[in-house]
Every structure is written in C-alpha cells, then in structure tokens.
Design an enzyme around this catalytic site. Structure first.
Site, PDB file in Angstrom:
ATOM      1  N   GLU A 124       0.811  -1.218   0.000  1.00  0.00           N
ATOM      2  CA  GLU A 124       0.000   0.000   0.000  1.00  0.00           C
ATOM      3  C   GLU A 124       0.845   1.270   0.000  1.00  0.00           C
ATOM      4  OE1 GLU A 124      -3.956  -1.824   2.237  1.00  0.00           O
ATOM      5  OE2 GLU A 124      -2.358  -0.899   3.421  1.00  0.00           O
TER       6      GLU A 124
ATOM      7  N   GLN B 137       4.855  -4.349   2.626  1.00  0.00           N
ATOM      8  CA  GLN B 137       4.701  -5.767   2.956  1.00  0.00           C
ATOM      9  C   GLN B 137       4.891  -6.593   1.691  1.00  0.00           C
ATOM     10  OE1 GLN B 137       0.382  -4.853   3.753  1.00  0.00           O
ATOM     11  NE2 GLN B 137       0.132  -6.975   3.123  1.00  0.00           N
TER      12      GLN B 137
END
Length: 767
Positions: free
Chosen positions: A488, A602
């Site tokens: 993100e 991530q």
C-alpha cells in the site's frame, strides 16, 4: 519498547507499573472467548492514559463516513464493532478517597496473563494521599464454557489501617468508541433493572438495531465467610451499581466476586433477553468462581492439546508463538458463520473490528490445521452469504453481468472503506477469497463445498477480473490499470504483478472447478449456470483468451518479476541504508515521499510467490526474494511471516529466524510502535504459518501432507500438532531427526523431504 514483558513460556508478565506502557499492556493482556472480549483495563478507576474496551462479537454500528472529498462510489457508512457496556468495573473508596493508580504510590505491581489457564491476574500495593496502603489481587476471565459470561474475583486488604472500604460493582453502558467519526455515542437505553445484589442494563444500537443486555451479580466475603451487607442501589441512565460500605480491619481481606453476562439479540429473542440473562447469572453464580476457573483451565487444556507449538531452547520464541495462538483462540471459535476475525480481534478499536482479506490469506490455514473442518468452512460460508453484496459492490464500480467484488473492509458485506486508492483499487482481496476456497478444498478434500457454494463465488470473482482488465493495443496484451497491490506504499499503479497473476489464476481455477462440478453433479451444475445466466462456451473462451494474453511486468536484466510498471524508475535505496530515525516511515514521512520511494510495506511480489510457489523454480524464488526483501520495511504486520516462510524454503536460516521472531513478538515487543491500539490478531495466524510452513516445511501435494523440516540453530527441538482430513498428527523436529506421531485410528501416508512414509494408526515414525 523492547523487553518490557518478562519472558515466560506460559505467561505474559508485566512486573512493575509504567503508566506510559499501560495501553500497550491493556492490548497485550486482552481476554476473549469468541463471543465477547475485553481489554486488560483496571477494575477500579484509573484517570491515567487508558483505552476502555469491551466488545460483543457481531454487534456493530454504521458510523457515518467522514471524508474530505466525496467520490462517487464511496460507502455512506463505516461499519465498526462497538465499545459495549463496561462490565468489569468496581469503584473502590478507602475512607472516602477513590482508589486510582494514577494518583497513588504504586508498588509490587504485577499484571499476568496466564495462557495455560486462560485468565488475567493482577496484584499491587497502593498508598493513597493519606498514607493508607492496600494490597489488591484480581483474577478475571471470559469463560470459554459459558461464552456469554465472565467472572472477576477482586480482593482488597488494608495493610496499615482499620477503616471503611466502599466497593461499588457496576455496569456502565454510557460508553463511546474512541474512533467515532463524529464523537457520537452509539447506544440507546431501553431498560435497566436492579434487584438485591444484581442488575442489568438493556441497550440498543442506533441504526443497526442490535439489542444487548449486560448484567451482573455479586457476592462479598470477609474473614473467609460470606458477608451480610446492605447495598445502596445506584441507578442512572445507562448505569447500574451497588454501593457497599464495609468495615475493614488491618491484614484481613475483603473479597468481591462479580459474575457478569452479555447477551445479544443475535442469539436470543429480544423479549427473552432479560429472562435469559437472569438465568445465566443464576447458573454461573451457582457454580461459583472456583468451579468456573477450573472449567476454564480444562477448556484451554483441550485447546492446547490440539494446537500448541512447543519450542525447546528458546523461551522468547516459545512465549511468542503461544501468545499468538492464545489470542487467535480467544478471538474466533468458528461456531457461528455470521462472525469473522477483525485485524485487532477483541483487543482494540482500530480497523473497526471488520473483515479484511487477512482472514482468507492468513487465518484460514491456521484453522484448517488446528480446528474442526467446520470452523474454516464457516469462514468461507461467511463470504458466500455476502455474495449478493459483492455483486452490488461490483456494480457500484460499473461492473455488471454477475461480477462480484468483495469489499476491502466490511462486516455485513457492503464496502465501508473510504480511501479511494484502497476501496476502488486494492482489488487483490478478491483473489485471496478465491485462494481460500482452493486452500480449503486442497487441505480437506471437501469438494462438495465447490458444488454447493464455492463455484458460485468463483464465477463471480472470475467475471469481475475478466471485466476489470483492459486490452492494450500497444502491447497487444491485456493489462490491469489503476491498481493497488498488497504494497500500500504504491497506489494507482499499472500492472501490479501480483494482481495480474492472481486475476488470471482465479479465472483458471474457476474453469477447473466448473469441470469438477459438471462431472460431480450435472443437475446442480445446470441449475447454477441457469441461476447465474452463465454462458459457458462464451465466457470460458473469454477467460482463456485473457489468461493466454495477460501482460506480466518482468525485468530481463535482473530476471525478476516487477512489482509494477515503472518500479525500477524509483531511486533504489535499501532499507539498511535508511536512518533509524526515519522509521517507521508511515509515522515519519509524508505520504508523497513514501509513494515516490521504492520502499515496500509488505510482501507483494513475494505474496504471489508464496501462494503459487509450485510454479517457480528455486532460483527464481531466490532472485525475487533477494531483490525485494532488502527494500521491504515490514510496516504491515502481515509481512514478516511470508518472508519467514520463503526464507525457510530457501534454506536461509538466519533470515527465517529473524522474521519469525519479529512476527511472533510483534506486539509483545511493540515493533511497529502501534500495539496500544490493539494487537495484530490476524497476522498472528501468520506466526503459526512461519513455524509450520516455514521451519516445518508443511505443504499439501496431490492430496498428501508433505514436510521439509529444518531446525533453527538456537532451538533444541520444536513440535506442532495438526489435523489433516480427520487424522491428528504430532510432528517433532529435533537434532536427532523428525518424528511423526499419529494420534488417530487411521493410517496416513506423508512425504518427508519427498520420501513417502506411512505412519500407522496410534504409532510413531522416526524419519
């Protein structure tokens, strides 16, 4: 905050009270039983920094969305699990002065979460402004046996005086969510009632109309015997309490036992709530606190028998994994398909207690192996039952024809996330739901799920992807524009490799399941395609054309999958070269700076490699891992576990252990500086995966369990227990070898380092 909690294999221990860490300890020591949960707040008043939190599973409110600039397609509301009535409260006065640890001299403080017994214990001594010293011991739990109830045993002893101690056990429903968008209180009072040493408040949520009744009953003992007392009822809006004045003698304990229950209209008829609450309080108080605590320990012993992981030689690692397993079992029991797992579980309000793709990608594998098959099936049914809303969500983005887009954030199936780059673009969540169906069937062998439920979901998802791609005349390929992948820290990119990959996989898997269902039950197949208006030849041809012509970004020089178009245009700086003062980025950098950087929140490309590792040779996995991991800041709790599993597969013991320790102790050591908001419950399942799939190397291949275990150098051994297709296995890996114990009545064939081994019923095989 590192090393604040004492290392203990079965307990989380806060030894000494530091107010700046109180909210962190409240999160870490939270309690729950799948039906309700509660942060580790103090029973007595506390005027210092605290986040009061009591939660009832499945009870939520549609808070009005708050955004700066409304965009077409935004949800009108943001669903959130509510802070419910405070049932643990016990006000304490010492000769008229309120006991408040923020205003006392505190010593011998110890807060202890006992994971074996399933309870929270707290002891301390406190000196007030008059110099009077009391010693307090409290034990409480949310019952795993009576899952709508909890109990508290609160003892207070004057150490240097005789005087009056006033105890006021209460239920307080005048609460609000810290994250309320407009500072609104979400509960209306319907009724309150008080009788003798008991009472209740009946509350109802605004808008959503959930009725919840919270009640208490209590006893007081003095000099080892039940005390006779005359209590003064305190009745005010959304509050009931009983004020009891007692003459205390130095060195003699006064013990209050408080039984409480929370019943909701999800599980009871509204008109029967009061009667059922009274019956519950009567039943549990008749058992008594000690019996309930014994039952609690027995219930937890049974759970640990089936899902404990034992690590010898590394107490810190052992504490970490047990803490994660404990919180997962407190959060979700799988008995109710209407419930799911919020990223914070019952430990805090952040993320609103709603469902993300975390459940399918991380939690399903844990419950598949550690619980009855029905538990993970219920997680899938939760999504199936919300398929009509997934059709509506897709339609809001302009996709019809049976396209299904599951929400990024939801409780009731309707999207309630209002950041455009997530709501409209982080579409890979659809893929995680399809993958969970595949994972469930692969693990359990339950192909009937595909016929009854799964195919309908898979076709809706496949149709969505087929409509979301675009044809690029320049590339002569299908592309995916305006997308956000798992990372993100990249928004609105083109051709996120992971999203493109999982999109085509979803279409391919849907077609495979079509053939399976057609062969298994042609009648159900025909009924389904009629219901969905699915034109097989036309739509499967479209799926196939997209699959065969999808564009996947790739760099020929580095021989890696590119996270998205243009990723290498960014300045390539490694995380190790970042100043420590810049971390975490999401708390130190502007969003503009983050988006322009190469840093990865991530696993993104590596998430796809983890899901589909059988498609790639070991050199491909290694190249991508070695490129992307050094650029990953792991500022999502979901990141370290995937990296631990892949590092283990690559034989990189040092990094596998490093990532395991980070994911297992993420909250205990407050790695991301955000534990005070609540624990990272869904990522805790990733911790289990890091051991079982990482160090244990467990996979399912052609319907069989396969293991490729290795032992981290710091460990003497580790072992885990799993259930596979009705067979309970204990797998132990030590310096002398691998041992698999079959605890069931059926033989099982497994693979260990690709060698087949038959483990006989009720026997052990040494490998």
């Amino acid at each position: 905050m590192i090393n604040y909690f004492k290392v203990d294999e079965w307990k989380i221990i806060e030894d000494g009270f530091d107010p700046q860490y109180n909210k962190i300890a409240e999160s870490v020591c939270s309690l729950g039983n799948g039906r309700m949960g509660q942060r580790a707040n103090f029973e007595e008043a506390y005027s210092g920094e605290t986040l009061q939190g009591n939660y009832i599973a499945g009870v939520y409110y549609n808070d009005k969305t708050r955004v700066g600039w409304w965009k077409n397609g935004y949800p009108e509301y943001s669903s959130k699990v509510l802070n419910a009535a405070n049932w643990i409260g016990i006000d304490v006065l010492i000769d008229g002065i309120q006991l408040d640890l923020a205003k006392c001299e505190v010593s011998k403080f110890r807060r202890e979460l006992d994971m074996k017994g399933g309870y929270l214990k707290r002891t301390f001594q406190a000196k007030n402004s008059q110099g009077k010293v009391v010693e307090v011991e409290s034990i409480r739990f949310c019952s795993m046996i009576d899952d709508e109830a909890g109990a508290i045993k609160y003892s207070i002893t004057p150490l240097n005086f005789n005087g009056t101690i006033t105890l006021t056990p209460f239920i307080d429903g005048d609460v609000k969510n810290e994250d309320a968008n407009y500072d609104e209180k979400f509960w209306d009072e319907i009724k309150r009632e008080y009788w003798e040493n008991a009472g209740y408040i009946h509350l109802k949520t605004k808008k959503t109309g959930f009725d919840v009744i919270s009640g208490m009953q209590f006893t007081i003992a003095q000099k080892g015997q039940q005390a006779k007392f005359s209590g003064q009822a305190i009745n005010r809006e959304k509050y009931i309490g009983t004020k009891v004045e007692l003459q205390a003698q130095q060195g003699q304990a006064i013990t209050l036992v408080k039984y409480a229950a929370n019943l909701s209209s999800q599980n009871h008829k509204v008109e029967e709530l009061a009667a059922n609450l009274k019956a519950t309080l009567t039943r549990i108080s008749a058992k008594g606190f000690d019996t309930m605590l014994t039952e609690q320990a027995a219930s937890w012993a049974e759970k640990w028998k089936h899902n404990d992981i034992v690590i010898e030689g590394d107490a810190s690692a052992q504490q970490g994994i047990r803490f994660n397993i404990f919180q997962l079992n407190q959060t979700y029991t799988g008995e109710d398909a209407r419930l799911n797992i919020g990223p914070k579980g019952f430990t805090g309000e952040k993320y609103g207690g709603v469902t993300y793709w975390d459940t399918e990608a991380y939690c399903v594998p844990f419950y598949l192996s550690t619980a009855d098959q029905a538990v993970s099936r219920n997680l899938l049914l939760y999504r199936y039952k919300q398929l009509p809303q997934a059709y509506e969500n897709a339609a809001m983005l302009g996709f019809g024809n049976g396209s299904a887009l599951y929400p990024m954030v939801s409780i009731d199936g309707i999207e309630c996330h209002n950041e455009w780059e997530i709501t409209f673009e982080e579409l890979h969540r659809n893929g995680a739901i399809a993958y969970a169906i595949y994972n469930y069937v692969r693990y359990t062998g339950d192909e009937s799920y595909l016929t009854d439920y799964g195919l309908e979901v898979l076709l809706g998802i496949a149709r969505f992807w087929s409509n979301r791609v675009s044809w690029s005349a320049a590339r002569e390929k299908f592309v995916m524009l305006g997308i956000t992948g798992p990372n993100e820290y990249e928004n609105n990119v083109n051709n996120n490799w992971y999203s493109n990959t999982i999109a085509t996989w979803c279409m391919q898997y849907a077609m495979e399941v079509l053939e399976k269902v057609k062969a298994a039950d042609i009648g159900k197949y025909n009924a389904l395609v009629t219901k969905l208006n699915f034109i097989e030849a036309e739509e499967t041809a479209k799926f196939t054309h997209i699959i065969e012509n999808m564009y996947y970004p790739y760099d020929e020089k580095l021989r890696i999958f590119l996270q998205q178009d243009g990723y290498l245009d960014k300045e390539q700086i490694l995380v190790k070269d970042l100043p420590a003062t810049d971390r975490p980025l999401n708390q130190k950098w502007s969003w503009d700076r983050i988006l322009r950087s190469c840093f990865i929140k991530q696993a993104d490309v590596l998430q796809g490699i983890y899901f589909f590792e059988d498609k790639y040779d070991i050199d491909t996995i290694r190249r991508n891992f070695d490129f992307y991991e050094p650029r990953t800041v792991h500022e999502s709790s979901l990141s370290p576990c995937v990296h631990a599993i892949l590092a283990a597969k690559l034989g990189d013991e040092a990094r596998a252990y490093e990532f395991y320790l980070r994911t297992s102790r993420l909250d205990l050591d407050n790695y991301n500086n955000d534990t005070e908001d609540g624990c990272h419950t869904t990522s805790m399942a990733g911790t289990w995966m890091a051991v079982v799939e990482g160090f244990g190397g467990m996979r399912v291949k052609d319907g069989k369990l396969s293991f490729k275990p290795f032992l981290p150098g710091k460990w003497e051994s580790f072992c885990f227990t799993i259930t596979f297709r009705g067979v309970l296995l204990n797998v132990k890996v030590s310096k002398s070898g691998t041992y698999i114990k079959n605890l069931s009545a059926s033989d099982i064939s497994v693979l260990v380092h690709d060698n087949e081994c038959v483990v006989k019923a009720n026997s052990e095989a040494a490998i």
